[in-house]
Design a protein around this motif. Structure first.
Motif, PDB file in Angstrom:
ATOM      1  N   SER A 239       0.824  -1.195   0.000  1.00 26.94           N
ATOM      2  CA  SER A 239       0.000   0.000   0.000  1.00 26.94           C
ATOM      3  C   SER A 239       0.867   1.257   0.000  1.00 26.94           C
ATOM      4  O   SER A 239       0.561   2.240  -0.685  1.00 26.94           O
ATOM      5  CB  SER A 239      -0.922  -0.006   1.219  1.00 26.94           C
ATOM      6  N   TRP A 240       1.959   1.225   0.753  1.00 20.93           N
ATOM      7  CA  TRP A 240       2.862   2.372   0.779  1.00 20.93           C
ATOM      8  C   TRP A 240       3.482   2.598  -0.597  1.00 20.93           C
ATOM      9  O   TRP A 240       3.691   3.750  -1.010  1.00 20.93           O
ATOM     10  CB  TRP A 240       3.951   2.178   1.829  1.00 20.93           C
ATOM     11  N   GLN A 241       3.755   1.534  -1.321  1.00 17.82           N
ATOM     12  CA  GLN A 241       4.299   1.671  -2.681  1.00 17.82           C
ATOM     13  C   GLN A 241       3.301   2.368  -3.597  1.00 17.82           C
ATOM     14  O   GLN A 241       3.678   3.198  -4.433  1.00 17.82           O
ATOM     15  CB  GLN A 241       4.669   0.292  -3.232  1.00 17.82           C
ATOM     16  N   VAL A 242       2.011   2.044  -3.456  1.00 14.44           N
ATOM     17  CA  VAL A 242       0.983   2.714  -4.256  1.00 14.44           C
ATOM     18  C   VAL A 242       0.928   4.202  -3.899  1.00 14.44           C
ATOM     19  O   VAL A 242       0.806   5.062  -4.777  1.00 14.44           O
ATOM     20  CB  VAL A 242      -0.397   2.052  -4.048  1.00 14.44           C
ATOM     21  N   ILE A 243       1.032   4.514  -2.615  1.00 16.60           N
ATOM     22  CA  ILE A 243       1.049   5.916  -2.179  1.00 16.60           C
ATOM     23  C   ILE A 243       2.208   6.659  -2.839  1.00 16.60           C
ATOM     24  O   ILE A 243       2.040   7.772  -3.362  1.00 16.60           O
ATOM     25  CB  ILE A 243       1.149   5.996  -0.644  1.00 16.60           C
ATOM     26  N   ALA A 244       3.394   6.051  -2.832  1.00 11.91           N
ATOM     27  CA  ALA A 244       4.570   6.678  -3.440  1.00 11.91           C
ATOM     28  C   ALA A 244       4.363   6.884  -4.934  1.00 11.91           C
ATOM     29  O   ALA A 244       4.738   7.929  -5.488  1.00 11.91           O
ATOM     30  CB  ALA A 244       5.805   5.818  -3.185  1.00 11.91           C
ATOM     31  N   GLN A 245       3.742   5.902  -5.608  1.00 11.37           N
ATOM     32  CA  GLN A 245       3.473   6.025  -7.042  1.00 11.37           C
ATOM     33  C   GLN A 245       2.469   7.143  -7.323  1.00 11.37           C
ATOM     34  O   GLN A 245       2.617   7.908  -8.285  1.00 11.37           O
ATOM     35  CB  GLN A 245       2.960   4.690  -7.582  1.00 11.37           C
ATOM     36  N   CYS A 246       1.453   7.248  -6.482  1.00  9.80           N
ATOM     37  CA  CYS A 246       0.459   8.318  -6.634  1.00  9.80           C
ATOM     38  C   CYS A 246       1.109   9.687  -6.479  1.00  9.80           C
ATOM     39  O   CYS A 246       0.868  10.605  -7.276  1.00  9.80           O
ATOM     40  CB  CYS A 246      -0.652   8.167  -5.601  1.00  9.80           C
ATOM     41  N   LEU A 247       1.919   9.829  -5.449  1.00 12.95           N
ATOM     42  CA  LEU A 247       2.576  11.114  -5.200  1.00 12.95           C
ATOM     43  C   LEU A 247       3.496  11.493  -6.363  1.00 12.95           C
ATOM     44  O   LEU A 247       3.551  12.664  -6.771  1.00 12.95           O
ATOM     45  CB  LEU A 247       3.362  11.054  -3.895  1.00 12.95           C
ATOM     46  N   LYS A 248       4.196  10.509  -6.906  1.00  8.64           N
ATOM     47  CA  LYS A 248       5.098  10.772  -8.035  1.00  8.64           C
ATOM     48  C   LYS A 248       4.308  11.211  -9.259  1.00  8.64           C
ATOM     49  O   LYS A 248       4.674  12.178  -9.941  1.00  8.64           O
ATOM     50  CB  LYS A 248       5.921   9.521  -8.345  1.00  8.64           C
ATOM     51  N   ALA A 249       3.203  10.510  -9.534  1.00  7.57           N
ATOM     52  CA  ALA A 249       2.388  10.845 -10.706  1.00  7.57           C
ATOM     53  C   ALA A 249       1.723  12.211 -10.547  1.00  7.57           C
ATOM     54  O   ALA A 249       1.652  13.003 -11.495  1.00  7.57           O
ATOM     55  CB  ALA A 249       1.334   9.763 -10.941  1.00  7.57           C
ATOM     56  N   LEU A 250       1.248  12.513  -9.346  1.00  9.50           N
ATOM     57  CA  LEU A 250       0.596  13.798  -9.107  1.00  9.50           C
ATOM     58  C   LEU A 250       1.592  14.953  -9.160  1.00  9.50           C
ATOM     59  O   LEU A 250       1.227  16.082  -9.506  1.00  9.50           O
ATOM     60  CB  LEU A 250      -0.120  13.779  -7.758  1.00  9.50           C
ATOM     61  N   SER A 251       2.856  14.677  -8.815  1.00 12.55           N
ATOM     62  CA  SER A 251       3.867  15.736  -8.857  1.00 12.55           C
ATOM     63  C   SER A 251       4.124  16.223 -10.285  1.00 12.55           C
ATOM     64  O   SER A 251       4.618  17.340 -10.480  1.00 12.55           O
ATOM     65  CB  SER A 251       5.169  15.247  -8.226  1.00 12.55           C
ATOM     66  N   VAL A 252       3.759  15.410 -11.271  1.00 11.09           N
ATOM     67  CA  VAL A 252       3.928  15.800 -12.672  1.00 11.09           C
ATOM     68  C   VAL A 252       2.888  16.838 -13.078  1.00 11.09           C
ATOM     69  O   VAL A 252       3.166  17.733 -13.891  1.00 11.09           O
ATOM     70  CB  VAL A 252       3.837  14.564 -13.592  1.00 11.09           C
ATOM     71  N   VAL A 253       1.694  16.749 -12.500  1.00 13.60           N
ATOM     72  CA  VAL A 253       0.599  17.645 -12.894  1.00 13.60           C
ATOM     73  C   VAL A 253       0.325  18.736 -11.867  1.00 13.60           C
ATOM     74  O   VAL A 253      -0.472  19.635 -12.123  1.00 13.60           O
ATOM     75  CB  VAL A 253      -0.698  16.837 -13.145  1.00 13.60           C
ATOM     76  N   SER A 254       0.970  18.656 -10.695  1.00 17.01           N
ATOM     77  CA  SER A 254       0.695  19.609  -9.630  1.00 17.01           C
ATOM     78  C   SER A 254       1.986  20.084  -8.976  1.00 17.01           C
ATOM     79  O   SER A 254       2.747  19.276  -8.432  1.00 17.01           O
ATOM     80  CB  SER A 254      -0.217  18.963  -8.565  1.00 17.01           C
ATOM     81  N   ALA A 255       2.211  21.393  -9.001  1.00 16.26           N
ATOM     82  CA  ALA A 255       3.402  21.955  -8.349  1.00 16.26           C
ATOM     83  C   ALA A 255       3.351  21.763  -6.843  1.00 16.26           C
ATOM     84  O   ALA A 255       4.391  21.633  -6.191  1.00 16.26           O
ATOM     85  CB  ALA A 255       3.520  23.442  -8.680  1.00 16.26           C
TER      86      ALA A 255
END
Length: 291
Positions: A239-255
């Motif tokens: 679950s923590w890995q999914v959280i890290a993936q979400c944060l990485k993907a969102l960092s591309v579209v959100s400053a």
């Protein structure tokens, strides 16, 4: 019909004494209401008719008076819940479906048959303390603190949450108030309604690990908040890995997400309660709503 626009936050008991001075700081005027007990029964059919139509049916007992409510399919923009609802007085704890306007029901609905199939599925009973906040721009927001439990049969789950519901004004005022609030208190932006929690409890569907959904920004936010809740309960490494993936993907579209410090699983609660993280969620949610 009313349109409900609200943001929900999870908090701890230690934050409750700070609420009163925080409202005084953030609002031009604050009207505190007396606390009240709300007893709520939610109804369904064996075939989950309301669930299948993305609707919810409940009755509420408040100060000796019964009220029935239907909430229809609405929209969720990250943390913002936006959906139509109909509220009517009723004679007892049992709903009276034919009292609602015809526009509520799909064209082929057999109301008499639906009424006969109703059963109580779960309850949400809590004490509500509320404040009516008037903001500097003239908007009004109702802030409510709910403390109680969701109950289905022998199972129960605690309710301890803060809701901000727009009464008058633009939705942007609700987001601005929320951004100021998370700067002052350690809160977590909620994503599940009480009804959603009740259905999960009644159907014995606890939060479990799910694969990442990166099909859209909205899906990423949903995956992130889902796994935030799941990780804090389970400490599951996947679950923590999914959280890290979400944060990485969102960092591309959100400053805002790009500026977040790398999260540490050992300090997860502090990270998820931080102002920076919750402002990122709020800003992303507002962008989805405004798009």
């Amino acid at each position: 019909m009313a349109m409900e626009a609200e943001l929900k936050f999870l908090l701890t008991q230690s934050s409750v004494p700070a609420l009163e001075p925080v409202w005084q700081q953030l609002a031009v005027t604050v009207q505190k209401h007396e606390s009240v007990q709300l007893l709520n029964a939610y109804y369904e059919t064996d075939g989950l008719w309301f669930r299948r139509h993305d609707a919810g049916l409940r009755t509420r007992l408040k100060k000796g008076q019964f009220e029935q409510t239907i909430k229809l399919a609405g929209q969720q923009h990250g943390g913002l819940h936006f959906r139509p609802e109909y509220n009517l007085p009723c004679a007892s704890v049992w709903p009276e479906l034919n009292a609602f306007p015809a526009e509520v029901w799909p064209a082929d609905t057999d109301l008499a048959q639906l009424q006969s199939q109703l059963k109580q599925l779960f309850r949400t009973d809590f004490i509500r303390q509320s404040w009516l906040l008037t903001l500097a721009d003239g908007s009004t927001v109702e802030a409510v603190l709910d403390q109680g439990e969701v109950v289905s049969g022998e199972q129960n789950e605690a309710i301890f949450e803060l809701e901000l519901e727009l009464q008058q004004g633009e939705v942007k005022a609700l987001f601005e108030l929320s951004r100021q609030l998370v700067q002052l208190l350690p809160l977590r932006l909620g994503w599940q309604s009480k009804a959603e929690r009740g259905y999960r409890l009644a159907q014995q569907q606890p939060l479990v690990f799910t694969a990442l959904d990166n099909s859209s920004t909205a899906a990423l936010l949903k995956s992130l908040q889902y796994h935030e809740s799941y990780f804090l309960r389970s400490q599951d490494s996947e679950s923590w890995q999914v959280i890290a993936q979400c944060l990485k993907a969102l960092s591309v579209v959100s400053a805002d997400f790009a500026a977040l410090p790398p999260p540490d699983a050992k300090q997860a609660l502090s990270f998820f309660s931080s102002a920076a993280y919750n402002c990122a969620l709020l800003n992303c949610s507002e962008s989805l709503f405004s798009a």
